[in-house]
Design a protein around this motif. Structure first.
Motif, PDB file in Angstrom:
ATOM      1  N   CYS A   1       3.334   5.979  -3.730  1.00 52.82           N
ATOM      2  CA  CYS A   1       3.380   4.453  -4.148  1.00 52.82           C
ATOM      3  C   CYS A   1       4.567   3.840  -3.351  1.00 52.82           C
ATOM      4  N   GLY A   2       4.183   2.653  -2.519  1.00 56.03           N
ATOM      5  CA  GLY A   2       4.817   1.979  -1.828  1.00 56.03           C
ATOM      6  C   GLY A   2       5.000   0.523  -2.330  1.00 56.03           C
ATOM      7  N   CYS A   3       4.184   0.310  -3.244  1.00 48.68           N
ATOM      8  CA  CYS A   3       4.324  -1.220  -3.938  1.00 48.68           C
ATOM      9  C   CYS A   3       5.112  -1.265  -5.049  1.00 48.68           C
ATOM     10  N   GLY A   4       5.535  -0.045  -5.611  1.00 45.05           N
ATOM     11  CA  GLY A   4       6.276  -0.197  -7.008  1.00 45.05           C
ATOM     12  C   GLY A   4       5.626  -0.412  -8.159  1.00 45.05           C
ATOM     13  N   LEU A   5       4.317  -0.567  -8.087  1.00 47.20           N
ATOM     14  CA  LEU A   5       3.407  -0.792  -9.334  1.00 47.20           C
ATOM     15  C   LEU A   5       2.542   0.342  -9.782  1.00 47.20           C
ATOM     16  N   SER A   6       2.736   1.500  -9.540  1.00 50.12           N
ATOM     17  CA  SER A   6       2.123   2.646 -10.014  1.00 50.12           C
ATOM     18  C   SER A   6       2.213   3.220 -11.364  1.00 50.12           C
TER      19      SER A   6
ATOM     20  N   CYS B   1       0.454   7.037  -5.692  1.00 51.46           N
ATOM     21  CA  CYS B   1      -0.339   6.028  -5.804  1.00 51.46           C
ATOM     22  C   CYS B   1      -1.437   6.045  -6.942  1.00 51.46           C
ATOM     23  N   ASP B   2      -1.590   5.266  -7.415  1.00 50.55           N
ATOM     24  CA  ASP B   2      -2.704   5.102  -8.552  1.00 50.55           C
ATOM     25  C   ASP B   2      -3.817   4.088  -8.377  1.00 50.55           C
ATOM     26  N   GLY B   3      -3.265   3.197  -7.170  1.00 46.59           N
ATOM     27  CA  GLY B   3      -4.365   2.162  -6.767  1.00 46.59           C
ATOM     28  C   GLY B   3      -3.962   0.858  -7.289  1.00 46.59           C
ATOM     29  N   SER B   4      -2.796   0.872  -8.201  1.00 43.49           N
ATOM     30  CA  SER B   4      -2.566  -0.433  -8.648  1.00 43.49           C
ATOM     31  C   SER B   4      -1.945  -1.508  -7.656  1.00 43.49           C
ATOM     32  N   HIS B   5      -1.689  -1.075  -6.179  1.00 42.46           N
ATOM     33  CA  HIS B   5      -1.470  -1.828  -5.416  1.00 42.46           C
ATOM     34  C   HIS B   5      -2.567  -2.853  -4.975  1.00 42.46           C
TER      35      HIS B   5
ATOM     36  N   GLY C   1       0.857  -1.202   0.000  1.00 44.92           N
ATOM     37  CA  GLY C   1       0.041   0.171  -0.005  1.00 44.92           C
ATOM     38  C   GLY C   1       0.896   1.363   0.199  1.00 44.92           C
ATOM     39  N   PRO C   2       0.088   2.383  -0.199  1.00 45.96           N
ATOM     40  CA  PRO C   2       0.946   3.748  -0.173  1.00 45.96           C
ATOM     41  C   PRO C   2       1.516   4.185   1.233  1.00 45.96           C
TER      42      PRO C   2
HETATM   43  S1  FES Z   1       1.063   1.794  -3.307  1.00 48.23           S
HETATM   44 FE1  FES Z   1       1.683   1.521  -5.381  1.00 48.23          FE
HETATM   45  S2  FES Z   1      -0.136   1.934  -6.581  1.00 48.23           S
HETATM   46 FE2  FES Z   1      -0.616   2.159  -4.558  1.00 48.23          FE
END
Ligand code: FES
Length: 87
Positions: free
Chosen positions: A39-44, A50-54, A10-11
């Motif tokens: 972004c904390g997941c690296g997928l945004s 953060c764009d919700g990709s997590h 998550g962010p």
């Molecule tokens: S934390 Fe990476 S998209 Fe939300």
């Protein structure tokens, strides 16, 4: 190519009041309560935000290593090897 691992799913949520320089903003301003999600997941697709990709990481098992391609398709990586590790 570079592989970076992330355990966070998550962010990072940061309030404007926690950012250096915020003391210059009027202490009564609602701006200070405004929260930014990084972004904390690296997928945004909109880093650093953060764009919700997590959301696709929420069902990950902590004992498994996953990789995601540029289309966010998940691959389960069974084992990573370190450079000096014998196979
Ligand atoms: S934390 Fe990476 S998209 Fe939300």
């Amino acid at each position: 190519m570079r592989i970076i691992t992330h355990e966070r799913t998550g962010p990072y949520r940061i309030k404007i009041r926690d950012i250096e320089g915020a003391e210059k903003v009027d202490s009564n301003s609602k701006l200070l309560e405004f929260e930014v999600e990084f972004c904390g997941c690296g997928l945004s697709n909109n880093k650093p935000f953060c764009d919700g990709s997590h959301e696709i990481t929420e069902d990950e098992d902590l004992s498994t290593v996953y990789a995601y391609d540029e289309n966010h398709q998940r691959i389960v990586a069974s084992k990573f090897y370190r450079p000096n590790e014998k196979l």
